[in-house]
Design an enzyme around this catalytic site. Structure first.
Site, PDB file in Angstrom:
ATOM      1  N   ILE A  54       0.838  -1.195   0.000  1.00 48.56           N
ATOM      2  CA  ILE A  54       0.000   0.000   0.000  1.00 48.56           C
ATOM      3  C   ILE A  54       0.878   1.253   0.000  1.00 48.56           C
ATOM      4  CG2 ILE A  54      -0.220  -0.047   2.528  1.00 48.56           C
ATOM      5  CD1 ILE A  54      -3.134   1.038   2.119  1.00 48.56           C
ATOM      6  N   CYS A  55       0.367   2.326  -0.595  1.00 56.42           N
ATOM      7  CA  CYS A  55       0.997   3.635  -0.584  1.00 56.42           C
ATOM      8  C   CYS A  55       2.328   3.607  -1.342  1.00 56.42           C
ATOM      9  CB  CYS A  55       1.154   4.114   0.856  1.00 56.42           C
ATOM     10  SG  CYS A  55       1.581   5.847   1.054  1.00 56.42           S
ATOM     11  N   HIS A  56       3.447   3.763  -0.667  1.00 54.68           N
ATOM     12  CA  HIS A  56       4.766   3.684  -1.289  1.00 54.68           C
ATOM     13  C   HIS A  56       5.300   2.246  -1.315  1.00 54.68           C
ATOM     14  CE1 HIS A  56       4.595   8.005  -0.596  1.00 54.68           C
ATOM     15  NE2 HIS A  56       5.654   8.155  -1.380  1.00 54.68           N
ATOM     16  N   GLY A  57       4.535   1.302  -0.764  1.00 57.14           N
ATOM     17  CA  GLY A  57       4.934  -0.099  -0.743  1.00 57.14           C
ATOM     18  C   GLY A  57       5.265  -0.681  -2.106  1.00 57.14           C
ATOM     19  N   TRP A  69       7.065   0.395  -4.268  1.00 59.36           N
ATOM     20  CA  TRP A  69       8.501   0.547  -4.533  1.00 59.36           C
ATOM     21  C   TRP A  69       9.213  -0.787  -4.309  1.00 59.36           C
ATOM     22  CZ3 TRP A  69       9.757   5.661  -1.522  1.00 59.36           C
ATOM     23  CH2 TRP A  69       9.720   6.750  -2.404  1.00 59.36           C
TER      24      TRP A  69
END
Length: 168
Positions: free
Chosen positions: A98-101, A103
């Site tokens: 989730i979110c910047h995960g 990456w």
């Protein structure tokens, strides 16, 4: 099922804590996995957690959840953490970010040819990793699930729990 939640400094607090307790509530064994075991990590909003397992010693996990914040940028600098995500994803285990995960999914080479989402500022990274960007609360493509922001946590966790039930 045994689920790894990855952690490193500057995780988005609610994106780690909400899945942690929700997975426990659903009866899963949850471990906080970091680059080192027994290492305390601070969240962006002031909570702290201590890892229970080092990624280099992480065996027997059935799934992985990757919270956002700035922690995924730290996580992907730890080769054993990237290897864990790559291994689970390649083996068909549920991998949720989730979110910047996402990456971490890019670093683990799990996005190429998939539909995916994430926090809007990492769109270029997700696309450059080969994914088809979708602006939806929870995007599942096979065993990989991605989500955008803390506001999407209910949809994200419903999908995580569905994936775990299917994998059981």
């Amino acid at each position: 099922m045994r689920v790894a939640i990855l952690t490193a400094d500057l995780y988005e607090d609610i994106e780690l804590l909400y899945p942690y307790y929700r997975l426990q509530e659903a009866g899963h064994e949850v471990e906080l996995v970091g680059c080192e075991a027994n290492h305390r990590h601070e969240g962006k909003r002031g909570t702290s957690v201590t890892t229970t397992v080092a990624a280099s010693d992480a065996d027997g996990f059935d799934a992985v959840v990757i919270p956002g914040g700035y922690s995924p940028d730290h996580m992907r600098r730890c080769p054993p953490m990237v290897d864990l995500v790559r291994s689970l994803g390649s083996d068909g285990a549920p991998v949720a970010a989730i979110c910047h995960g996402p990456w971490m999914l890019a670093s683990a080479e799990l996005l190429d040819g998939r539909r995916a989402t994430g926090f809007h500022s990492i769109r270029d990274d997700v696309v450059n990793a080969g994914a088809d960007w979708v602006d939806e609360p929870a995007v599942r493509d096979g065993n990989v699930l991605t989500s955008r922001t803390p506001d999407d946590l209910p949809a994200f966790m419903r999908s995580v729990l569905e994936m775990l039930e299917e994998a059981a």
